[in-house]
Design a protein around this motif. Structure first.
Motif, short mmCIF file in Angstrom:
data_model
loop_
_atom_site.label_atom_id
_atom_site.label_comp_id
_atom_site.label_asym_id
_atom_site.label_seq_id
_atom_site.Cartn_x
_atom_site.Cartn_y
_atom_site.Cartn_z
N GLY A 107 0.79 -1.22 0.00
CA GLY A 107 0.00 0.00 0.00
C GLY A 107 0.82 1.27 0.00
N ALA A 108 1.84 1.32 0.86
CA ALA A 108 2.65 2.54 0.96
C ALA A 108 3.37 2.82 -0.35
N ALA A 109 3.91 1.77 -0.98
CA ALA A 109 4.64 1.94 -2.24
C ALA A 109 3.68 2.35 -3.36
N PHE A 110 2.50 1.74 -3.39
CA PHE A 110 1.51 2.09 -4.42
C PHE A 110 1.08 3.54 -4.25
N TYR A 111 0.84 3.93 -3.00
CA TYR A 111 0.41 5.30 -2.72
C TYR A 111 1.48 6.29 -3.16
N GLN A 112 2.72 6.01 -2.79
CA GLN A 112 3.82 6.91 -3.13
C GLN A 112 3.99 7.04 -4.65
N ALA A 113 3.78 5.95 -5.36
CA ALA A 113 4.00 5.95 -6.81
C ALA A 113 2.85 6.57 -7.59
N ASN A 114 1.63 6.52 -7.03
CA ASN A 114 0.46 6.88 -7.83
C ASN A 114 -0.40 8.02 -7.29
N PHE A 115 -0.29 8.31 -6.00
CA PHE A 115 -1.27 9.22 -5.41
C PHE A 115 -0.78 10.66 -5.28
N GLN A 116 0.40 10.97 -5.76
CA GLN A 116 0.87 12.36 -5.65
C GLN A 116 -0.03 13.31 -6.43
N VAL A 117 -0.43 12.90 -7.63
CA VAL A 117 -1.32 13.75 -8.44
C VAL A 117 -2.68 13.90 -7.76
N ILE A 118 -3.15 12.86 -7.11
CA ILE A 118 -4.44 12.92 -6.42
C ILE A 118 -4.37 13.88 -5.24
N GLU A 119 -3.28 13.83 -4.49
CA GLU A 119 -3.11 14.72 -3.33
C GLU A 119 -3.05 16.18 -3.77
N ARG A 120 -2.36 16.45 -4.87
CA ARG A 120 -2.30 17.83 -5.36
C ARG A 120 -3.69 18.30 -5.82
N TYR A 121 -4.43 17.39 -6.42
CA TYR A 121 -5.80 17.68 -6.84
C TYR A 121 -6.66 18.04 -5.62
N TYR A 122 -6.59 17.21 -4.57
CA TYR A 122 -7.36 17.47 -3.35
C TYR A 122 -6.95 18.81 -2.73
N THR A 123 -5.66 19.06 -2.66
CA THR A 123 -5.15 20.29 -2.02
C THR A 123 -5.65 21.53 -2.76
N ALA A 124 -5.58 21.48 -4.08
CA ALA A 124 -6.05 22.62 -4.88
C ALA A 124 -7.55 22.82 -4.71
N PHE A 125 -8.30 21.72 -4.62
CA PHE A 125 -9.76 21.83 -4.45
C PHE A 125 -10.09 22.48 -3.10
N ARG A 126 -9.41 22.02 -2.05
CA ARG A 126 -9.70 22.54 -0.70
C ARG A 126 -9.46 24.04 -0.61
#
Length: 299
Positions: free
Chosen positions: A8-27
């Motif tokens: 999970g941690a490796a998958f998150y690190q490899a794939n979720f950076q774009v999702i986190e930036r998306y969430y941050t910009a939305f907030r």
């Protein structure tokens, strides 16, 4: 993800950076309201219930459309009675017998008590925050476009994923819609499949051979006697949900939960006849699991 054999941690690190930036910009652009507050701490089952409501009535997002009290309640009832028609189960029965958290039960009962008011709050929150979505999407557009290009390629008839094939078996005319905000979700309802843009990476469909993730999903699908009883019942022929529930002495809601697990593992297939979804044994899927498990664990 760890529970399905994925790091999970490796998958998150490899794939979720774009999702986190998306969430941050939305907030940063979110418009607070009673509808937004309604979503705070909302259980996933409750969110899916709201999604199903609006898939049935997308016109309710239009502020010029008046939402009728009876229509709102009827639609919510339809969402939770789907697959249990004729069973005599009440909404309370469905919630008690299904795989719902205590928080989801409380939230769903509140939706039943005030369907029109809560639907209107959600519709208003979506309208208010569409500019925030556009801002967030613009921030990650270059990376999101890569995911969308991949999605478009896989959604072509010649290269559909297993989840895409499943949605089209339920309804051949299913419209498959990419989702960024919930990138690991697959939700099929009302002729539409909401398809998370990271689902294909999670399922490792491009890896050759049988994967550890497939082994664990299959093992979980065989982890209790009820699912085994369902598979044995299907040996005699195709059945729809209520028939399976009757044969194995389970409630329709619990049976639906088990069928989702068996579908995810590839142990059963579906076909639509006379307006009903019939399940049958997927012999190829079972044989693939048995051979793959042997290859991974023994050879």
């Amino acid at each position: 993800m760890d529970g399905f054999g994925i790091e999970g941690a490796a998958f998150y690190q490899a794939n979720f950076q774009v999702i986190e930036r998306y969430y941050t910009a939305f907030r940063k652009r979110i418009v607070p309201s009673a509808g937004v507050k309604l979503f705070d701490g909302c259980d996933e089952a409750t969110l899916l219930a709201y999604a199903a409501v609006f898939l049935r009535h997308p016109e309710w997002f239009d502020p010029a459309v008046e939402i009728d009290d009876e229509a709102a309640l009827r639609t919510v009832e339809e969402v939770f009675n789907e697959g249990t028609e004729g069973s005599g189960e009440s909404v309370v029965d469905v919630l008690e017998s299904g795989d719902f958290s205590d928080r989801a039960k409380w939230q769903i009962m509140a939706l039943f008590q005030q369907p029109k008011q809560r639907i209107e709050l959600v519709a208003q929150a979506v309208r208010d925050n569409f500019p925030a979505f556009e801002h967030a999407y613009a921030k990650v557009k270059s990376e999101a476009d890569i995911l969308l290009d991949r999605f478009e390629m896989r959604s072509k008839e010649e290269r559909p994923t297993s989840f895409m094939k499943l949605s089209r078996k339920i309804d051949a005319e299913t419209e498959i819609v990419p989702i960024l905000a919930e990138p690991l979700m697959v939700c099929i309802a009302e002729g539409m499949c909401l398809y998370g843009l990271l689902v294909d990476r999670l399922t490792n469909e491009e890896e050759p051979g049988f994967t550890k993730a497939e082994l664990l999903i299959g093992a979980k699908a065989l982890s209790d006697s009820s699912k085994i009883s369902i598979l044995l019942a299907l040996k005699e022929g195709s059945l729809y949900n209520l028939e399976i529930a009757e044969q194995v002495a389970l409630t329709p809601a619990t049976t639906s939960h088990h069928m989702n697990n068996l579908l995810a593992a590839g142990f059963v297939g579906i076909e639509k006849r006379d307006g009903k979804v019939y399940y049958h044994l997927a012999e190829d899927g079972i044989e693939r699991f048995l051979k793959g498990a042997g290859d991974l664990l023994v050879r």
